[in-house]
Design a protein around this motif. Structure first.
Motif, mmCIF file in Angstrom:
data_model
loop_
_atom_site.group_PDB
_atom_site.id
_atom_site.type_symbol
_atom_site.label_atom_id
_atom_site.label_comp_id
_atom_site.label_asym_id
_atom_site.label_seq_id
_atom_site.Cartn_x
_atom_site.Cartn_y
_atom_site.Cartn_z
ATOM 1 N N VAL A 211 -90.460 63.178 -37.118
ATOM 2 C CA VAL A 211 -90.752 64.875 -37.651
ATOM 3 C C VAL A 211 -90.332 64.698 -35.985
ATOM 4 C CG1 VAL A 211 -92.356 66.758 -37.961
ATOM 5 C CG2 VAL A 211 -91.822 64.802 -40.112
ATOM 6 N N LYS B 197 -91.453 69.306 -42.841
ATOM 7 C CA LYS B 197 -91.001 68.171 -42.435
ATOM 8 C C LYS B 197 -90.410 66.791 -42.711
ATOM 9 C CE LYS B 197 -94.450 69.138 -39.227
ATOM 10 N NZ LYS B 197 -94.052 71.064 -39.679
ATOM 11 N N PRO C 82 -86.805 67.095 -41.010
ATOM 12 C CA PRO C 82 -86.296 66.541 -39.474
ATOM 13 C C PRO C 82 -84.614 66.404 -39.267
ATOM 14 C CG PRO C 82 -87.450 64.666 -39.747
ATOM 15 C CD PRO C 82 -87.257 65.673 -41.429
#
Length: 342
Positions: A139, A180, A183
């Motif tokens: 992320v 998340k 990404p």
């Protein structure tokens, strides 16, 4: 301090961007792989080259150097030759050395830790984040000029994009929007939006999936963002080259690692006094680099004594080469252009 509700609103914008990307994302060969080697090469090539201009170069490079070991084992001249036409040849030198680092320090396996990737020659925070997010699901926003432009317009944020703190500042904004679980796709979507829609000039706001969320658009201030206070300082530099030719061969020498045009080939930049009667001015050209404006004078020198020609070559560390043979060497663009006129 941003509230949870605000974070949820920003995340919704990121989800809208991903929905747009699933339909409108560019169909590119490196989008079909999660091989960190190939993602690395594509990121380096396209940092300063438009997709339409660099796609054939990417395909040719990957065909010749399909993996880290092949690249690491190659001669530097060949790596530079396959970079021909992309410019910024220091990037080719860096990826060659980085491939050797990967072989020597990581057993040929591309590292998957952020700190290790940053140790590789020529890789910065943007490239490391792109590789890690796309290939390993980290992320991390791959913040570059596209991110600065898109985010500053969405938030109507006047933070100075030329500031040394801009990367961290815009990374925080991007993290508010980044789903998340995707990404890598989010970073690719931002790249596509910035390249194809939210362009520096004449942005296609009517085609933007984030139009209703964009504060700059709603305020009628799109072209005011991003804010950039620092301008690149450009200095003038004058160079002189001599095309020293005898019996169909001319002299060249490879540049070192310092200054501009690293490892490219060039003509002599000075000549013997006893050659001066054989000089004719050929042309003067200008050439723009990022930080320098070059004025280049090129003279043709045709000595009538083979012995003097060979002595000069030996003294200066030059190699005599034919025009046909020069096609296998990489020259700075102004010298390459000159060779096409002979």
């Amino acid at each position: 301090m941003t509230s949870k509700k605000q974070n949820a609103d920003f995340l919704h914008v990121g989800e809208k961007l991903l929905a747009w990307y699933r339909t409108h994302g560019r169909d590119l060969p490196f989008r079909n792989t999660r091989d960190p080697y190939k993602i690395w090469i594509c990121e380096i090539i396209f940092q300063q080259t438009r997709i339409s201009q660099g796609l054939n170069h990417y395909n040719n490079f990957i065909t010749r150097f399909p993996d880290v070991q092949t690249l690491a084992d190659a001669e530097s001249d060949e790596v530079i030759l396959y970079w021909k036409g992309l410019g910024y040849y220091s990037r080719a030198i860096n990826i060659h050395k980085a491939a050797q680092q990967i072989m020597n320090d990581y057993g040929g396996n591309f590292p998957s830790a952020y700190e290790d990737i940053l140790k590789l020659r020529g890789i910065g925070k943007y490239t490391a984040a792109a590789i890690l997010s796309i290939c390993f699901g980290a992320v991390l926003p791959a913040v570059d000029g596209n991110f600065y432009r898109v985010l500053s317009r969405i938030f109507a944020d006047d933070f100075d994009s030329s500031s040394s703190k801009a990367f961290n500042y815009f990374s925080e904004l991007a993290l508010m929007m980044m789903p998340k679980n995707e990404p890598g796709h989010f970073n690719e979507a931002m790249m596509d939006l910035g390249s194809e829609v939210c362009r520096p000039r004449n942005p296609k706001c009517d085609e933007c999936p984030l139009q209703t969320d964009c504060l700059a658009y709603n305020l009628g201030l799109t072209t005011k963002f991003p804010v950039k206070s620092k301008r690149t300082k450009v200095s003038d530099l004058e160079l002189t080259y001599y095309f020293v030719e005898f019996a169909g061969n001319f002299l060249i020498r490879q540049r070192g690692d310092d200054f501009i045009w690293k490892k490219l080939y060039e003509f002599p930049n000075e000549i013997r006094d006893d050659f001066k009667d054989n000089i004719s001015h050929q042309k003067t050209v200008t050439h723009q680099l990022t930080h320098k404006k070059l004025t280049i004078h090129i003279y043709k020198v045709s000595p009538d004594d083979e012995k003097l020609f060979l002595e000069f070559a030996s003294e200066g560390g030059f190699t005599a080469i034919s025009l046909e043979g020069s096609h296998g060497k990489s020259f700075p663009k102004p010298l390459e252009n000159y060779l096409t006129t002979i």
